[in-house]
Design an enzyme around this catalytic site. Structure first.
Site, short mmCIF file in Angstrom:
data_model
loop_
_atom_site.label_atom_id
_atom_site.label_comp_id
_atom_site.label_asym_id
_atom_site.label_seq_id
_atom_site.Cartn_x
_atom_site.Cartn_y
_atom_site.Cartn_z
CD GLU A 34 7.42 -13.57 -3.57
OE1 GLU A 34 6.73 -12.66 -3.08
OE2 GLU A 34 8.20 -13.39 -4.54
NE ARG A 108 14.43 -2.04 1.71
CZ ARG A 108 13.26 -1.73 1.16
NH1 ARG A 108 12.44 -2.66 0.77
NH2 ARG A 108 12.91 -0.47 1.01
CE1 TYR A 215 18.91 2.77 7.48
CE2 TYR A 215 18.43 4.85 6.38
CZ TYR A 215 18.25 3.48 6.48
OH TYR A 215 17.46 2.82 5.57
CG ASP A 293 5.70 -0.13 -3.60
OD1 ASP A 293 5.32 0.70 -2.75
OD2 ASP A 293 6.90 -0.32 -3.88
C1 LIG Z 1 15.55 3.44 -2.56
C2 LIG Z 1 14.32 3.12 -1.77
C3 LIG Z 1 14.30 3.33 -0.41
C4 LIG Z 1 13.15 3.07 0.34
N1 LIG Z 1 13.16 3.29 1.68
C5 LIG Z 1 12.03 3.10 2.38
C6 LIG Z 1 12.01 3.33 3.79
O1 LIG Z 1 13.04 3.67 4.40
N2 LIG Z 1 10.85 3.16 4.47
C7 LIG Z 1 9.69 2.77 3.84
O2 LIG Z 1 8.62 2.66 4.51
N3 LIG Z 1 9.68 2.51 2.51
C8 LIG Z 1 10.82 2.65 1.77
N4 LIG Z 1 10.83 2.36 0.44
C9 LIG Z 1 9.60 1.84 -0.19
C10 LIG Z 1 9.39 0.36 0.10
O3 LIG Z 1 10.54 -0.38 -0.22
C11 LIG Z 1 8.21 -0.18 -0.71
O4 LIG Z 1 7.15 0.75 -0.70
C12 LIG Z 1 7.73 -1.49 -0.11
O5 LIG Z 1 8.73 -2.46 -0.20
C13 LIG Z 1 6.46 -1.96 -0.84
O6 LIG Z 1 6.09 -3.21 -0.33
P1 LIG Z 1 5.10 -4.13 -1.17
O7 LIG Z 1 4.94 -5.37 -0.36
O8 LIG Z 1 3.89 -3.36 -1.56
O9 LIG Z 1 5.86 -4.45 -2.53
P2 LIG Z 1 7.23 -5.23 -2.77
O10 LIG Z 1 8.18 -5.01 -1.67
O11 LIG Z 1 7.65 -4.88 -4.16
O12 LIG Z 1 6.80 -6.76 -2.71
C14 LIG Z 1 6.10 -7.36 -3.77
C15 LIG Z 1 6.28 -8.88 -3.64
O13 LIG Z 1 5.46 -9.50 -4.64
C16 LIG Z 1 6.23 -10.45 -5.36
N5 LIG Z 1 5.65 -10.50 -6.71
C17 LIG Z 1 5.79 -9.60 -7.72
N6 LIG Z 1 5.06 -9.99 -8.77
C18 LIG Z 1 4.45 -11.15 -8.42
C19 LIG Z 1 3.56 -12.03 -9.08
N7 LIG Z 1 3.15 -11.80 -10.33
N8 LIG Z 1 3.11 -13.14 -8.42
C20 LIG Z 1 3.50 -13.38 -7.14
N9 LIG Z 1 4.36 -12.59 -6.46
C21 LIG Z 1 4.81 -11.48 -7.08
C22 LIG Z 1 7.65 -9.90 -5.33
O14 LIG Z 1 8.58 -10.94 -5.55
C23 LIG Z 1 7.70 -9.34 -3.91
O15 LIG Z 1 8.03 -10.34 -2.97
C24 LIG Z 1 11.98 2.59 -0.32
C25 LIG Z 1 12.00 2.34 -1.69
C26 LIG Z 1 13.16 2.60 -2.42
C27 LIG Z 1 13.14 2.34 -3.89
#
Ligand SMILES: Cc1cc2nc3c(=O)[nH]c(=O)nc-3n(C[C@H](O)[C@H](O)[C@H](O)COP(=O)(O)OP(=O)(O)OC[C@H]3O[C@@H](n4cnc5c(N)ncnc54)[C@H](O)[C@@H]3O)c2cc1C
Length: 402
Positions: A34, A108, A215, A293
């Site tokens: 991370e 979160r 909520y 994502d």
């Molecule tokens: C306004 C909003 C509301 C939302 N509400 C919901 C909801 O209610 N329910 C739901 O299911 N989803 C919701 N989402 C979507 C959800 O937040 C994301 O889809 C989810 O957090 C994606 O998780 P992830 O682990 O793929 O990416 P992220 O949460 O972006 O995690 C990526 C991680 O990688 C780390 N990172 C980044 N680059 C590097 C690198 N080069 N090297 C090492 N580490 C790195 C970051 O620091 C982070 O810790 C919402 C999104 C938004 C914008």
């Protein structure tokens, strides 16, 4: 029998941590990198739908999550000026009966803490301050380059979010596109609001080109809100602290009283520019694969981004630990199992944006007919969610212990 595979994971968000737990609990050796100097999440809520809860229950974390969260009694779509319910969908009890798991709203940071502890307890090696920068494929391993040196393993999972460095290495640099919508999020202590401001539901006020969701979290202690509207100017895709509360309050000043009460009580909000990315041609490259994502960023209009990352994590572990093929084939099997579903949910999210933000006469008339029909035929309305909420990947993709 050979030694268990060593899996490298870039990114310790919800997707990376759930992948680490799924793999480590089934016998893999896992190292997670991370880039932040401490684990954490922003101060906002997250909706956890039954399909996400199925995986969290399979980890044995369901009850802990339930205890930290809030289960809304219903989902209520409301008129933005009067607050009049346009459609009420029963949730508490009904979702558990229909899908096997309920629908929960959680802070979160609380979910993240639970996942970090579970990863640690499962033996995952957690490396903070490691910025993933790229990778190199070798014939029988893959190496991950980070700001603190190179690490090798049998496979690499890019779970590094919407601006993924692993995706850039895999497919070339492609910037997500700003959609013209921004999301403001914040929390307010329930006791800072006039008594009875908010029913114990997931409330969603719909207005022209705007909507406002509110909520409860933490058993009702906190109220979380998300306000989404058009905003021309945008310079970054990351959360900014100190979003301008005056701008936010002004944007909703004539809305239903609870919306104004929540915004007036809120001291600090976070702002996020909503970006979209067309479906990627490919999520894998040899021994590397993308997840969450990084693979399929989606608009939050179906609240499914984290849920899809959680499902990805489980399915990835089931394919990686299947042992019946070279690693590159196993990762391709993961993509094949996930691509269509994630793309479908990306599309549903985009379509919901049009429904929620309808502003012209035709859009409003269409929405009114749709909501009226759904009110008259609640069973049919419920069944519309089945393709998303009714999937339990822990049943369709069992994981072998290695
Ligand atoms: C306004 C909003 C509301 C939302 N509400 C919901 C909801 O209610 N329910 C739901 O299911 N989803 C919701 N989402 C979507 C959800 O937040 C994301 O889809 C989810 O957090 C994606 O998780 P992830 O682990 O793929 O990416 P992220 O949460 O972006 O995690 C990526 C991680 O990688 C780390 N990172 C980044 N680059 C590097 C690198 N080069 N090297 C090492 N580490 C790195 C970051 O620091 C982070 O810790 C919402 C999104 C938004 C914008």
């Amino acid at each position: 029998m050979g030694s268990p595979p060593h899996i490298l994971i870039a990114g310790g968000g919800i997707g990376g941590l759930t992948a680490a737990i799924a793999l480590a609990r089934h016998g893999a050796r896992v190292s997670l990198f991370e880039r932040a100097s401490e684990f954490g999440e922003i101060g906002a809520g997250l909706q956890l739908s039954p399909n996400a809860m199925a995986v969290l229950y399979a980890f044995g974390l369901g009850d802990e999550i339930k205890a930290a969260a809030f289960e809304p009694e219903a989902g209520i779509l409301r008129d933005y000026l009067t607050g009049k319910p346009l459609l009420t969908t029963k949730m508490r009890g009904a979702y558990e009966a229909r899908y096997g798991h309920g629908y929960y709203n959680i802070h979160r940071a609380d979910l993240h803490d639970i996942l970090v502890k579970a990863a640690r307890d499962s033996g995952v090696a957690l490396h903070l301050d490691h910025d993933a920068q790229g990778y190199a494929q070798r014939s029988d391993f893959i190496s991950l380059q980070t700001s603190q040196g190179e690490y090798s393993g049998d496979a690499l999972v890019g779970a590094d979010g919407i601006k993924s460095a692993i995706r850039a290495k895999m497919l070339g640099h492609s910037e997500p596109r700003y959609t013209g919508f921004c999301a403001w999020r914040g929390t307010v202590a329930t006791n800072a609001l006039p008594e009875g401001t908010l029913p114990k539901a997931a409330n969603n006020w719909l207005g022209p080109d705007k909507h406002f969701v509110a909520y409860y979290l933490r058993g009702g202690e906190l109220v979380n809100f998300v306000a989404i509207h058009k905003r021309e100017a945008w310079s970054d895709e990351y959360w900014t602290q100190d979003a301008d509360m005056t701008e936010l309050r002004a944007a909703y000043q004539d809305w239903d009283a609870p919306v104004c009460d929540i915004l007036n009580a809120c001291k600090q909000s976070y702002l996020w520019g909503l970006s979209d990315h067309p479906a990627l041609p490919n999520w894998t490259d040899g021994r590397a694969a993308l997840l969450g994502d990084a693979a399929h960023p989606m608009l939050p209009f179906m609240a499914q981004g984290a849920a899809m990352a959680i499902e990805d994590a489980w399915v990835l572990a089931s394919k990686v630990l299947s042992r019946d093929a070279p690693m590159a084939f196993r990762l391709r099997a993961y993509q094949a199992a996930r691509y269509q579903r994630a793309t479908m949910v990306q599309d549903i999210s985009r379509n919901n944006a049009k429904l929620y933000h309808a502003h012209d006469a035709i859009g409003l008339a269409k929405r009114a007919v749709m909501l009226k029909t759904a009110s008259l035929f609640p069973a049919a309305a419920h069944s519309k969610f089945d393709p998303v909420f009714g999937v339990d990947v822990t049943k369709s993709h069992p994981i072998c212990q290695v």
